[in-house]
Write a protein that holds these residues in place. Structure first.
Motif, short mmCIF file in Angstrom:
data_model
loop_
_atom_site.label_atom_id
_atom_site.label_comp_id
_atom_site.label_asym_id
_atom_site.label_seq_id
_atom_site.Cartn_x
_atom_site.Cartn_y
_atom_site.Cartn_z
N GLY A 10 0.87 -1.21 0.05
CA GLY A 10 0.01 -0.14 -0.07
C GLY A 10 0.86 1.39 0.03
O GLY A 10 2.07 1.29 -0.01
N ILE A 11 0.26 2.32 0.10
CA ILE A 11 1.02 3.60 -0.04
C ILE A 11 1.39 4.19 1.40
O ILE A 11 2.69 4.69 1.81
N GLY A 12 0.63 4.17 2.44
CA GLY A 12 0.64 4.85 3.34
C GLY A 12 1.83 4.03 4.54
O GLY A 12 1.43 2.74 4.83
N VAL A 13 2.55 4.78 4.87
CA VAL A 13 3.86 4.23 5.79
C VAL A 13 3.59 4.89 7.34
O VAL A 13 4.75 4.92 8.14
N ASP A 14 2.24 5.23 7.72
CA ASP A 14 2.19 6.04 9.09
C ASP A 14 2.34 4.82 9.96
O ASP A 14 2.71 4.94 11.18
N ASN A 15 2.22 3.55 9.76
CA ASN A 15 2.42 2.56 10.64
C ASN A 15 3.99 1.95 10.83
O ASN A 15 4.26 0.99 11.57
N ILE A 16 4.87 2.71 10.13
CA ILE A 16 6.23 2.32 10.28
C ILE A 16 7.23 3.53 10.64
O ILE A 16 6.92 4.76 10.19
N ASP A 17 8.09 3.34 11.79
CA ASP A 17 8.63 4.49 12.27
C ASP A 17 9.98 4.61 11.44
O ASP A 17 11.01 3.86 11.22
N LEU A 18 9.99 5.45 10.32
CA LEU A 18 10.70 5.50 9.12
C LEU A 18 12.13 5.95 9.66
O LEU A 18 13.22 5.45 9.31
N ALA A 19 12.35 6.91 10.62
CA ALA A 19 13.48 7.25 11.35
C ALA A 19 14.19 6.15 12.03
O ALA A 19 15.34 6.06 11.88
N ALA A 20 13.58 5.24 12.74
CA ALA A 20 14.04 4.10 13.49
C ALA A 20 14.57 3.27 12.36
O ALA A 20 15.74 2.78 12.85
N ALA A 21 13.73 2.95 11.40
CA ALA A 21 14.11 2.09 10.36
C ALA A 21 15.50 2.55 9.48
O ALA A 21 16.61 1.91 9.24
N SER A 22 15.45 3.92 9.43
CA SER A 22 16.87 4.33 8.69
C SER A 22 17.94 4.23 9.12
O SER A 22 19.10 4.10 8.83
N SER A 23 17.84 4.75 10.61
CA SER A 23 19.04 4.66 11.64
C SER A 23 19.42 3.19 11.81
O SER A 23 20.66 3.17 11.75
N ARG A 24 18.62 2.30 11.40
CA ARG A 24 19.26 0.89 11.63
C ARG A 24 19.56 0.47 9.89
O ARG A 24 20.07 -0.93 9.92
N GLY A 25 19.29 1.08 9.08
CA GLY A 25 19.85 0.98 7.63
C GLY A 25 18.85 -0.28 7.10
O GLY A 25 19.07 -0.89 6.14
N ILE A 26 17.54 -0.12 7.49
CA ILE A 26 16.57 -1.09 6.93
C ILE A 26 15.68 -0.10 6.01
O ILE A 26 15.31 0.84 6.15
N VAL A 27 15.81 -0.86 4.91
CA VAL A 27 15.14 -0.15 3.44
C VAL A 27 13.49 -0.45 3.90
O VAL A 27 13.07 -1.19 4.15
N VAL A 28 12.63 0.68 3.42
CA VAL A 28 11.36 0.89 3.51
C VAL A 28 10.60 0.80 2.17
O VAL A 28 10.94 1.84 1.76
N MET A 29 10.04 -0.08 1.75
CA MET A 29 9.46 0.07 0.59
C MET A 29 7.89 0.36 0.72
O MET A 29 7.23 -0.40 1.64
#
Length: 530
Positions: free
Chosen positions: A74-93
């Motif tokens: 889907g399009i919305g990523v409100d349910n994913i902590d982008l900052a936390a994922a980015s700091s861990r080097g996790i790609v969010v698609m």
């Protein structure tokens, strides 16, 4: 063998795609509703595929020791902590275009239901009543539809409404006159002007700091008496209590909401009101859309885990595995340039020109241009609404011309990128390069040479070059308890315009900026976040 956890309901075909591509799949569609259990086991997986039920919070991401990618069907990523994922080097698609048609159709359906009071008439008839005279509706034909946000979904709604012979007016800071003519809509410069003219108002924009509570109580009061409001975009864009009051008082003839400020919405001020239609976030709930986004996210995650290819990434560039080591630092440089200009530009952008000087011009420019454009548009559109894949498309939809220029090495730095952003009022320029440590540095702003490394929080000022300014700025920041991490200066000429770019240890509040703007030499002061 990579291992993926699917914690929400995805189709069997999506599961098959993972397995056919050599990826082990643990399909637990109810796990997203059990965050404690998810936190216990997430460390075993390389990938996490979700819809909206799973909340990938900072706490869960902290436990994800092996996680490399999170895929949102889907399009919305409100349910994913982008900052936390980015700091861990996790790609969010995500899958930005998989449910556009479905969401647009739901908005149109809600408009019809509202105009003809279909839900209330249906309930009455099921109850054995025959209240034909009670449910007097209004025609859609000939009415004015105000579309707030005319991007991917909003433009589909506009085209469908034109086919219904409605008069469509649209507000979108990025909508060009050319694109408006192509869609057959009238571009409106101010939200308030749209609200005073529209018989129906529909929202199609992300929730950001700028759009939160966009339709406030004051703006709802400005809506045309008897108008109807539809929100199938994001909860929190509208003051729900003010809408409820406006419906009760008869100022609004009705409202239709698919999204709410708090979800799941078990109770809400809009529930139970006459002439209010509500649905449980069904915008993307069609079998076609759900299948499309599930298959897309399975393919994207498989390509990443198997080959390192990244597509439709929110927080990472779309590049091949071979290009990644070379392009990665330059992509970061492009993002810094775009973010800088995007945070300072408030008017609609008409043109983006990027100069690639020296060795950087020999690289694959597509991901660099896409990364820069995405970073440039993000402050206005929100993190979930634009990524490296969707950015060029969204720019074209808004009539923004993107030009790339390659130039031979020149100047003291040899190789660098310069961005020129043109609006109706001005052209803004900024240049950056990479230093030997692989980190970007600003080297020129508004034609003024300077050297500054981007910091998480920065203060940008344009001021008159006069004695005492640095001391006054230091005194003000000191009085406010702001610790300065870095400090860079540049000026056009003695007594002319000067620029300060200062790194600080924490975010600057609006009150702090007001005090800095009050300094007599200051022409402009902005808080920047990188």
């Amino acid at each position: 063998m990579p291992k993926v956890l699917i914690s929400d309901a995805l189709s069997d075909q999506a599961v098959a795609i993972f397995r056919d591509r050599g990826i082990e799949v643990d399909f637990q569609p109810a796990l997203g509703k059990d965050p404690a259990r998810l936190a216990e086991i997430i460390g075993d997986y390389d990938g996490l595929a979700v819809r909206s039920a799973t909340k990938a919070t900072a706490e869960i991401i902290a436990r994800a020791s092996n996680l490399k990618v999170i895929g949102r069907a889907g399009i919305g990523v409100d349910n994913i902590d982008l900052a936390a994922a980015s700091s861990r080097g996790i790609v969010v698609m995500n899958t930005p275009f998989g449910n556009s048609i479905t969401t647009a159709e739901h908005a149109i359906a809600m408009m019809f239901a509202l105009a003809r009071q279909i839900p209330a008439a249906n309930a009455s008839t099921h109850a054995g009543k025959w209240e034909k005279s009670r449910f007097m509706g209004v025609e859609i034909t000939g009415k004015t539809l105000g579309v707030i946000g005319c991007g991917n979904i909003g433009s589909v709604v506009a085209s469908r409404a034109c086919g219904l012979r409605m008069k469509v007016i649209a507000y979108d800071p990025f909508l060009s006159e050319t694109r408006a003519r192509e869609l057959g809509v009238e571009k409106i410069e101010e939200v308030d002007d749209l609200l005073t003219r529209a018989d129906f108002v529909t929202l199609h924009l992300p929730k950001t700091e700028k759009t939160a509570n966009l339709l406030s109580r004051e703006r709802i009061a400005k809506m045309k008496k008897g108008a109807r409001l539809i929100n199938c975009a994001r909860g929190g864009l509208v003051d729900e209590e003010a809408v409820a009051d406006a419906v009760r008082e008869g100022h609004l003839a009705g409202a239709a909401f698919d999204v709410f400020s708090v979800e799941p919405a078990k109770e809400n001020v809009l529930f139970g009101l006459d002439n209010v239609v509500v649905t449980p976030h069904l915008g993307a709930a069609t079998s076609e859309a759900q299948e499309n986004v599930a298959l897309q996210i399975a393919e994207q995650m498989s390509d990443y885990l198997n080959y390192g290819a990244i597509s439709n990434a929110i927080n990472a560039p779309s590049i091949t595995a071979e290009e990644a080591p070379i392009l990665k630092p330059w992509v970061r440089c492009a993002e810094v340039l775009g973010s800088f200009a995007g945070q300072l530009t408030e008017e609609p952008i008409t043109e983006i020109e990027i100069e690639f000087v020296g060795r950087v011009g020999e690289l694959n420019l597509k991901p660099l241009t896409a990364a820069l454009t995405a970073a440039l548009l993000t402050p206005q559109m929100g993190e979930g609404g634009v990524n490296m894949v969707s950015a060029p498309v969204l720019a074209r939809e808004r009539g923004i011309n993107i030009a790339e220029t390659r130039k031979d090495a020149q100047g003291a730095y040899g190789t660098y990128m310069r961005l020129l952003v043109t609006t109706a009022k001005k052209t803004r320029s900024v240049a950056a390069t990479l230093f030997s440590d692989g980190k970007p540095r600003f080297i020129q702003i508004k034609g003024i040479g300077m050297e500054a490394e981007p910091q998480p929080n920065m203060l940008y000022t344009v001021n008159t070059d006069q004695p005492g300014f640095i001391g006054a700025l230091g005194m003000t920041t000191g009085k406010l308890g702001i610790n300065i991490a870095t400090f860079a200066l540049g000026r056009s000429e003695k007594g002319g315009d000067a620029i300060t770019l200062m790194g600080v240890d924490e975010a600057l509040s609006p009150e702090t900026l007001d005090e800095i703007r009050a300094l007599p030499q200051v022409q402009e002061a902005k808080a920047l976040v990188f």
